[in-house]
Scaffold this active site. Structure first.
Site, PDB file in Angstrom:
ATOM      1  N   ASN A  98       2.147   1.560   4.420  1.00  0.00           N
ATOM      2  CA  ASN A  98       2.402   0.240   5.200  1.00  0.00           C
ATOM      3  C   ASN A  98       2.230   0.298   6.496  1.00  0.00           C
ATOM      4  O   ASN A  98       2.918  -0.280   7.415  1.00  0.00           O
ATOM      5  CB  ASN A  98       4.092  -0.339   4.761  1.00  0.00           C
ATOM      6  CG  ASN A  98       4.397  -1.525   5.058  1.00  0.00           C
ATOM      7  OD1 ASN A  98       5.518  -1.966   5.633  1.00  0.00           O
ATOM      8  ND2 ASN A  98       3.349  -2.450   5.011  1.00  0.00           N
ATOM      9  N   ASP A 146      -8.454   3.762   1.202  1.00  0.00           N
ATOM     10  CA  ASP A 146      -7.565   4.264   2.295  1.00  0.00           C
ATOM     11  C   ASP A 146      -8.079   4.722   3.641  1.00  0.00           C
ATOM     12  O   ASP A 146      -8.857   5.898   3.572  1.00  0.00           O
ATOM     13  CB  ASP A 146      -6.523   5.323   1.697  1.00  0.00           C
ATOM     14  CG  ASP A 146      -5.353   5.927   2.414  1.00  0.00           C
ATOM     15  OD1 ASP A 146      -5.298   5.458   3.525  1.00  0.00           O
ATOM     16  OD2 ASP A 146      -4.602   6.424   1.940  1.00  0.00           O
ATOM     17  N   CYS A 187       0.739  -1.126   0.016  1.00  0.00           N
ATOM     18  CA  CYS A 187       0.014   0.048  -0.018  1.00  0.00           C
ATOM     19  C   CYS A 187       0.996   1.007   0.224  1.00  0.00           C
ATOM     20  O   CYS A 187       2.147   1.064  -0.453  1.00  0.00           O
ATOM     21  CB  CYS A 187      -0.946   0.056   1.304  1.00  0.00           C
ATOM     22  SG  CYS A 187      -0.130   0.225   2.697  1.00  0.00           S
ATOM     23  N   CYS A 230      -1.585   0.769   7.586  1.00  0.00           N
ATOM     24  CA  CYS A 230      -2.984   0.675   7.587  1.00  0.00           C
ATOM     25  C   CYS A 230      -3.411  -0.750   6.813  1.00  0.00           C
ATOM     26  O   CYS A 230      -3.808  -1.696   7.298  1.00  0.00           O
ATOM     27  CB  CYS A 230      -3.612   1.684   7.096  1.00  0.00           C
ATOM     28  SG  CYS A 230      -3.664   3.276   8.140  1.00  0.00           S
ATOM     29  N   ARG A 231      -3.357  -0.755   5.554  1.00  0.00           N
ATOM     30  CA  ARG A 231      -3.870  -1.603   4.710  1.00  0.00           C
ATOM     31  C   ARG A 231      -2.945  -2.966   4.567  1.00  0.00           C
ATOM     32  O   ARG A 231      -3.350  -4.000   4.608  1.00  0.00           O
ATOM     33  CB  ARG A 231      -4.278  -1.157   3.297  1.00  0.00           C
ATOM     34  CG  ARG A 231      -5.473  -0.150   3.299  1.00  0.00           C
ATOM     35  CD  ARG A 231      -5.759   0.769   1.936  1.00  0.00           C
ATOM     36  NE  ARG A 231      -4.569   1.497   1.819  1.00  0.00           N
ATOM     37  CZ  ARG A 231      -4.589   2.355   0.731  1.00  0.00           C
ATOM     38  NH1 ARG A 231      -5.341   2.093  -0.130  1.00  0.00           N
ATOM     39  NH2 ARG A 231      -3.459   2.950   0.607  1.00  0.00           N
ATOM     40  N   SER A 232      -1.694  -2.539   3.899  1.00  0.00           N
ATOM     41  CA  SER A 232      -1.127  -3.874   3.720  1.00  0.00           C
ATOM     42  C   SER A 232      -0.423  -4.722   4.917  1.00  0.00           C
ATOM     43  O   SER A 232      -0.526  -5.794   4.837  1.00  0.00           O
ATOM     44  CB  SER A 232       0.268  -3.538   2.796  1.00  0.00           C
ATOM     45  OG  SER A 232       1.177  -2.614   3.532  1.00  0.00           O
TER      46      SER A 232
END
Ligand code: 4NP
Length: 168
Positions: free
Chosen positions: A11, A130, A8, A13-15
């Site tokens: 690195n 996001d 993401c 939050c999402r990934s």
């Protein structure tokens, strides 16, 4: 060993949650000696940091402890990983540009793709949104999206690479 890298922007939050849920699913199938994963960001804003507190808290709700430290995607990652799975179109462009510049070719659709290409409930939405500037419930939405997409992604990879569990 098949290596999967989730990418993401930051690195944090999402990934990291994509990585942790994928690892959990791999473990549930008993395939931890066949498939490994990691995560990285296209930006270097949060190198060395633990994930965002809201990501950590939401993961804990689901029994997952996040210990990943933020890192920036490197050129070496492009060779080290069999699959690079990105969260949104901007990540896709950034990784694609880096790959094209350094390898002088475009990555195959199998090498670089959007996680939601595998979302069974995508309803036409291709990005994992996001959550960084959003409120806490958004983090649960991200969790649900990455969990269900990863279930389908894992099925796809098992089939594609003919991965079978080693019997004890
Ligand atoms: P991520 O979210 O890409 O899912 O980790 C973000 C984290 C940090 C920033 C943006 C997005 N930031 O601008 O610092």
């Amino acid at each position: 060993m098949i290596n999967v890298l989730f990418v993401c922007l930051g690195n944090i939050c999402r990934s990291p949650i994509a990585e942790a849920t994928f690892r959990e699913l791999v473990k549930k199938r008993g395939l931890q000696d066949k498939i490994s994963c990691d995560s990285a960001g296209t930006a270097g804003y949060h190198i060395g940091q633990l994930p965002d507190q809201r990501t950590i808290k939401n993961a804990e709700k689901h029994g997952l402890k996040l210990t990943h430290r933020g890192r920036k995607l490197s050129v070496a990652d492009l060779d080290a990983f069999d699959h690079i799975v990105v969260m949104d179109e901007a990540n896709f462009k950034d990784v694609n540009d880096l790959y094209y510049k350094t390898k002088h070719k475009t990555p195959s659709a199998d090498k670089l793709f959007l996680l939601r290409d595998h979302d069974p409930e995508t309803r036409g939405i291709k990005e994992v949104p996001d959550p960084y500037y959003e409120s806490e419930p958004f983090f649960e939405d991200v969790y649900q999206i990455v969990w269900r997409s990863n279930e389908a992604l894992l099925d796809y990879l098992i089939e594609k690479h003919q991965i079978v569990k080693t019997e004890e």
